[in-house]
Structures are given as C-alpha cells and as structure tokens.
Motif scaffolding. Structure first.
Motif, short mmCIF file in Angstrom:
data_model
loop_
_atom_site.label_atom_id
_atom_site.label_comp_id
_atom_site.label_asym_id
_atom_site.label_seq_id
_atom_site.Cartn_x
_atom_site.Cartn_y
_atom_site.Cartn_z
N LEU A 66 -55.78 25.41 -45.08
CA LEU A 66 -55.59 24.52 -43.65
C LEU A 66 -56.81 25.16 -42.71
O LEU A 66 -56.84 26.42 -42.71
N ALA A 67 -57.46 24.22 -42.05
CA ALA A 67 -58.40 24.84 -41.00
C ALA A 67 -57.92 25.45 -40.07
O ALA A 67 -58.59 26.51 -39.31
N ALA A 68 -56.81 25.26 -39.49
CA ALA A 68 -55.89 25.94 -38.57
C ALA A 68 -54.56 26.04 -38.85
O ALA A 68 -54.13 25.20 -39.53
N PRO A 69 -53.68 26.68 -38.39
CA PRO A 69 -52.15 26.83 -38.56
C PRO A 69 -51.67 25.33 -38.31
O PRO A 69 -52.19 24.70 -37.46
N ALA A 70 -50.59 25.11 -38.90
CA ALA A 70 -49.89 23.88 -38.74
C ALA A 70 -49.53 23.60 -37.16
O ALA A 70 -49.41 24.81 -36.62
N ASN A 71 -49.88 22.53 -36.71
CA ASN A 71 -49.47 22.10 -35.26
C ASN A 71 -47.94 22.29 -35.09
O ASN A 71 -47.25 22.14 -35.87
N ASP A 72 -47.59 21.98 -33.86
CA ASP A 72 -46.24 22.15 -33.38
C ASP A 72 -45.45 21.02 -34.21
O ASP A 72 -44.06 21.33 -34.70
N THR A 73 -46.08 19.85 -34.31
CA THR A 73 -45.32 18.73 -35.01
C THR A 73 -44.91 19.03 -36.32
O THR A 73 -43.95 18.74 -36.90
N LEU A 74 -46.15 19.45 -37.00
CA LEU A 74 -46.04 19.78 -38.50
C LEU A 74 -44.97 21.02 -38.92
O LEU A 74 -44.05 21.01 -39.80
N ALA A 75 -44.82 21.99 -38.05
CA ALA A 75 -44.27 23.12 -37.89
C ALA A 75 -42.61 22.60 -37.71
O ALA A 75 -41.81 23.00 -38.48
N ALA A 76 -42.38 21.85 -37.03
CA ALA A 76 -40.96 21.41 -36.67
C ALA A 76 -40.55 20.50 -37.88
O ALA A 76 -39.43 20.88 -38.33
N LEU A 77 -41.57 19.86 -38.47
CA LEU A 77 -41.13 19.20 -39.67
C LEU A 77 -40.64 20.15 -40.70
O LEU A 77 -39.79 19.98 -41.50
N LEU A 78 -41.55 21.28 -40.91
CA LEU A 78 -41.20 22.12 -41.98
C LEU A 78 -39.80 22.91 -41.87
O LEU A 78 -39.19 23.41 -42.60
N ARG A 79 -39.50 22.99 -40.36
CA ARG A 79 -38.35 23.67 -39.97
C ARG A 79 -37.18 22.81 -40.39
O ARG A 79 -36.21 23.27 -40.98
N ARG A 80 -37.20 21.65 -39.89
CA ARG A 80 -36.16 20.72 -40.10
C ARG A 80 -36.02 20.27 -41.63
O ARG A 80 -34.79 20.13 -41.93
N ALA A 81 -36.98 20.53 -42.41
CA ALA A 81 -36.87 20.36 -43.88
C ALA A 81 -36.24 21.39 -44.58
O ALA A 81 -36.01 21.23 -45.77
N GLY A 82 -36.25 22.73 -43.90
CA GLY A 82 -35.64 23.91 -44.58
C GLY A 82 -36.88 24.74 -45.12
O GLY A 82 -36.35 25.73 -45.90
N PHE A 83 -37.94 24.46 -45.23
CA PHE A 83 -39.05 25.12 -45.81
C PHE A 83 -39.11 26.37 -45.16
O PHE A 83 -39.54 27.57 -45.89
N VAL A 84 -39.13 26.68 -43.84
CA VAL A 84 -39.36 28.04 -43.26
C VAL A 84 -38.39 28.92 -43.72
O VAL A 84 -38.75 29.95 -43.73
N ASP A 85 -37.24 28.78 -43.53
CA ASP A 85 -36.04 29.56 -43.84
C ASP A 85 -36.38 30.53 -45.08
O ASP A 85 -36.09 31.66 -45.19
N ALA A 86 -36.86 30.11 -46.09
CA ALA A 86 -36.76 30.55 -47.39
C ALA A 86 -38.43 30.81 -47.71
O ALA A 86 -38.59 30.79 -48.98
N MET A 87 -39.39 30.66 -46.75
CA MET A 87 -40.67 30.54 -47.27
C MET A 87 -41.27 31.90 -47.60
O MET A 87 -40.93 32.80 -46.85
N PRO A 88 -41.73 31.95 -48.78
CA PRO A 88 -42.45 33.20 -49.48
C PRO A 88 -43.73 33.54 -48.47
O PRO A 88 -44.43 32.49 -47.76
#
Length: 102
Positions: A66-88
């Motif tokens: 990614l050219a820059a870190p995930a923006n707040d909207t994308l980060a929120a989606l990743l959180r809601r989908a459960g990706f962040v909790d167990a992210m390597p």
C-alpha cells in the motif's frame, strides 16, 4: 518493474469486477503499489481483492504494498470483519505500515 494503481474512492462490490480486470493487466511478477487512501465505502470485496492480489504476486515472485497505511474507513472495515484481532505481524505491516492501532 513497479506499477502504481490508484483505487477508486467508491470501490465496492458494485464495481470491483472492472477494477479487478484493470489490475489483471499489470504484471504479476512485478511490484505493485496500491493507493487506497481515498477509499470511502469499502466492503469485504475490497479486502478480498487486495488479499488475492497479494497471493497472486507472491506466487509469481512479485509483491503488493500500500502506498500509505489503510485509512480510517478501511481500518474500521478490517476491525469489523475480525481481521485485526488475529493479524500476523507481516499483515499488520502491510495494512498499517507497522503503525500501532489505536
């Protein structure tokens, strides 16, 4: 060779097919830089597309970043989908460039 691609702000399931077709034209063995900074309404199809690009690139000796870190909207989606909790760590570095999440 590095290819840059700016993801449309309105990317979602409704138009992801056209964007995927454009991305298929880029060499899978090269380095791809995705600009997702303007994503406004992403859904899980966006995450799926990006993850499939990463897997495709890895299997052909290329890379995606990614050219820059995930923006707040994308980060929120990743959180809601459960990706962040167990992210390597390597996935965290990809999505957030190593920046700790708040």
């Amino acid at each position: 060779m590095t290819s840059a691609f700016c993801v449309p702000a309105d990317l979602s399931m409704a138009n992801i097919g056209a964007v995927a077709d454009e991305l298929r034209l880029l060499p899978p063995d090269g380095d791809m830089v995705l600009d997702v900074a303007d994503l406004a309404v992403p859904d899980l199809s966006v995450v799926q597309l990006i993850e499939s690009l990463r897997a495709q690139a890895r299997s052909h000796g290329g890379s995606v970043r990614l050219a820059a870190p995930a923006n707040d909207t994308l980060a929120a989606l990743l959180r809601r989908a459960g990706f962040v909790d167990a992210m390597p760590a390597d996935d965290h570095d990809f999505w957030f460039h190593g920046v700790p999440l708040q």
